[in-house]
Write a protein that holds these residues in place. Sequence first.
Motif, PDB file in Angstrom:
ATOM      1  N   SER A 276       0.839  -1.197   0.000  1.00 50.72           N
ATOM      2  CA  SER A 276       0.000   0.000   0.000  1.00 50.72           C
ATOM      3  C   SER A 276       0.869   1.239   0.000  1.00 50.72           C
ATOM      4  N   ILE A 277       0.328   2.306  -0.508  1.00 54.70           N
ATOM      5  CA  ILE A 277       1.032   3.577  -0.537  1.00 54.70           C
ATOM      6  C   ILE A 277       0.085   4.659  -0.044  1.00 54.70           C
ATOM      7  N   ARG A 278       0.651   5.589   0.702  1.00 54.76           N
ATOM      8  CA  ARG A 278      -0.177   6.676   1.240  1.00 54.76           C
ATOM      9  C   ARG A 278       0.583   7.988   1.092  1.00 54.76           C
ATOM     10  N   PHE A 279      -0.137   9.047   0.741  1.00 50.64           N
ATOM     11  CA  PHE A 279       0.414  10.398   0.707  1.00 50.64           C
ATOM     12  C   PHE A 279      -0.232  11.179   1.843  1.00 50.64           C
ATOM     13  N   MET A 280       0.586  11.641   2.767  1.00 51.67           N
ATOM     14  CA  MET A 280       0.076  12.277   3.982  1.00 51.67           C
ATOM     15  C   MET A 280       0.552  13.727   4.056  1.00 51.67           C
ATOM     16  N   TYR A 281      -0.279  14.581   4.691  1.00 60.43           N
ATOM     17  CA  TYR A 281       0.061  15.990   4.857  1.00 60.43           C
ATOM     18  C   TYR A 281      -0.074  16.362   6.331  1.00 60.43           C
ATOM     19  N   VAL A 282       0.959  17.011   6.865  1.00 60.18           N
ATOM     20  CA  VAL A 282       0.938  17.420   8.266  1.00 60.18           C
ATOM     21  C   VAL A 282       1.161  18.931   8.377  1.00 60.18           C
ATOM     22  N   TYR A 407       8.514   5.601   6.106  1.00 60.01           N
ATOM     23  CA  TYR A 407       7.968   6.954   6.010  1.00 60.01           C
ATOM     24  C   TYR A 407       9.062   7.865   5.480  1.00 60.01           C
ATOM     25  N   LEU A 408       8.780   8.540   4.384  1.00 54.59           N
ATOM     26  CA  LEU A 408       9.728   9.492   3.815  1.00 54.59           C
ATOM     27  C   LEU A 408       9.176  10.891   4.006  1.00 54.59           C
ATOM     28  N   PHE A 409       9.961  11.745   4.671  1.00 52.82           N
ATOM     29  CA  PHE A 409       9.498  13.073   5.060  1.00 52.82           C
ATOM     30  C   PHE A 409      10.089  14.132   4.127  1.00 52.82           C
ATOM     31  N   PHE A 410       9.210  14.925   3.531  1.00 46.73           N
ATOM     32  CA  PHE A 410       9.622  15.991   2.633  1.00 46.73           C
ATOM     33  C   PHE A 410       9.134  17.325   3.177  1.00 46.73           C
ATOM     34  N   GLU A 411      10.033  18.282   3.275  1.00 51.62           N
ATOM     35  CA  GLU A 411       9.629  19.609   3.745  1.00 51.62           C
ATOM     36  C   GLU A 411       8.615  20.227   2.799  1.00 51.62           C
ATOM     37  N   ARG A 412       8.827  20.027   1.498  1.00 51.72           N
ATOM     38  CA  ARG A 412       7.945  20.620   0.489  1.00 51.72           C
ATOM     39  C   ARG A 412       7.363  19.522  -0.397  1.00 51.72           C
ATOM     40  N   GLU A 413       6.135  19.719  -0.815  1.00 53.25           N
ATOM     41  CA  GLU A 413       5.446  18.734  -1.645  1.00 53.25           C
ATOM     42  C   GLU A 413       6.154  18.566  -2.993  1.00 53.25           C
ATOM     43  N   ALA A 414       6.169  17.328  -3.471  1.00 54.90           N
ATOM     44  CA  ALA A 414       6.720  17.023  -4.790  1.00 54.90           C
ATOM     45  C   ALA A 414       5.625  16.408  -5.657  1.00 54.90           C
ATOM     46  N   ASP A 415       5.668  16.665  -6.963  1.00 54.86           N
ATOM     47  CA  ASP A 415       4.647  16.059  -7.809  1.00 54.86           C
ATOM     48  C   ASP A 415       4.992  14.592  -8.077  1.00 54.86           C
ATOM     49  N   ILE A 434       4.247   2.020   2.122  1.00 54.14           N
ATOM     50  CA  ILE A 434       5.118   3.160   1.830  1.00 54.14           C
ATOM     51  C   ILE A 434       4.331   4.440   2.061  1.00 54.14           C
ATOM     52  N   ASN A 435       4.915   5.343   2.844  1.00 48.60           N
ATOM     53  CA  ASN A 435       4.248   6.596   3.198  1.00 48.60           C
ATOM     54  C   ASN A 435       5.108   7.785   2.795  1.00 48.60           C
ATOM     55  N   PHE A 436       4.528   8.718   2.067  1.00 41.96           N
ATOM     56  CA  PHE A 436       5.173   9.993   1.787  1.00 41.96           C
ATOM     57  C   PHE A 436       4.504  11.048   2.664  1.00 41.96           C
ATOM     58  N   VAL A 437       5.305  11.720   3.476  1.00 44.40           N
ATOM     59  CA  VAL A 437       4.773  12.721   4.408  1.00 44.40           C
ATOM     60  C   VAL A 437       5.270  14.095   3.974  1.00 44.40           C
ATOM     61  N   PHE A 438       4.324  14.995   3.663  1.00 39.21           N
ATOM     62  CA  PHE A 438       4.668  16.339   3.193  1.00 39.21           C
ATOM     63  C   PHE A 438       4.277  17.374   4.239  1.00 39.21           C
TER      64      PHE A 438
END
Length: 459
Positions: A276-282, A407-415, A434-438
């Motif tokens: 599974s993959i998730r795109f998360m925003y905090v 969990y991969l943490f990105f300061e700024r959103e990527a397309d 797999i989680n992308f956290v923006f």
Amino acid sequence: MTERTYKIADCLELQVRTTSNPYEIPLDCLFAMAARINKKRSFLFVSKVLGKHIPVNPYTSLLSGASLALLLQQSLEGNMPQHLIELAIQGIIDPAQAETAYKEIMSHHLSLPQSAAFIGFAETATAIGHAAFQTFGANSSYIHTTREIIDESESIIHFSEEHSHATAHYCYAADPRILTYPEMVVLVDDELTTGKTSLNIIRDIQMKFPKRRYYILALLDWRTQEDHQQFLHMERELGIEIHVLSLVKGEVAVSGSSEDLIRSTPSISAKKQTGSIRFMYVDQWFKHVDEGNQRPFLRHSGRFGLVPEDREEFGKAISQAAAHVKQTRIGNKTLCVGTGEFMYIPMRIAAEMGEGVSYQSTTRSPIHTLETENYAVQVGYPYPSPEDPEVTHFLYNIPPGLYDDIYLFFEREADFQALHALLEILHTLNLQHINFVFFSPQTYTWKETEQWQIGELSQ
């Protein structure tokens, strides 16, 4: 004084002579060795406490920054509660004790006798610099250098890191007074090899924000006698004091070369895996710089400067984001990954995500990978940075099947297209989730599925 010889990949030999180890921490607890892909320097001390190339207990890395703060406090005050030093040593040697040690040290709210501006060096020392600053309850500020060019901002200091693969450093303070008012400057780095980077920034600061006293905190200090003379020369030239404190000090001599090593890039498996993959925003818990920008930088990252008054609000944001992210965990073994200079906030979140969480970060550093016993970097994956495709980042020491979720943490959103190369790598690691956290607001519409395959996601 102790001496030790390290054989690196059968092509390099490094002799290390330790002249100071104030906390008596075994060297094997602090670093292992690898070969750099860099003509200016062929070897690399790969830190076991930094949270960069090697996954660590996040509290271990936070504690390494706090340990540097203890060295500073001890130097300035002349004494230090012995039990805090003992806790720091135990926590670095034994990761299982790192959390207890770190929380006990932080509960003391240490204070500095003089006001100080802490500066962490990008990219590797942004987190330990921030951690050192956080150890003190008042009378200090923090900012970290960056290799990013921010067009809408003016850098208040400029200097170079001559041995690095990316030499130019910038410093974007929201308020330049962050360097004007403090009585002294405290530079924080993971390693001093020649010390030229520190001298370069001191010279620039002294031209614009003159100080009488500078401290340099480093995990490792390998300067030669000639390098020490350069520091003395600058002290006399500028009429300043420069004090260097480190967990380990010594000298190194290298023989051989890494140029004959063959660069190896792991093949991307064609085998399809499901997960599974998730795109998360905090972003809702954090303040941003330039609210009108669709992809703003974080106010509390340290890139634009922090003062003691920021701590309470910042701590609440960390805990709220960590609680939100933690509830999405599905496995017992979790890896949290900071990206580039964006290390401290992901590290703090990882520390509050429960048991079984390891932390590391991506890096710009090109390193030879070898699956050899006692070699520090066994596997590595290059990919274009989602935030700047012209910059190559590397993800090291993540073999397939080691973690349940990441969990991969990105300061700024990527397309999405910018993430595709990284997704191809993650596809080979046998992850369940797999989680992308923006940390910037959502502007893209993502395709999230219960089960995914790389071919489907690229459509």
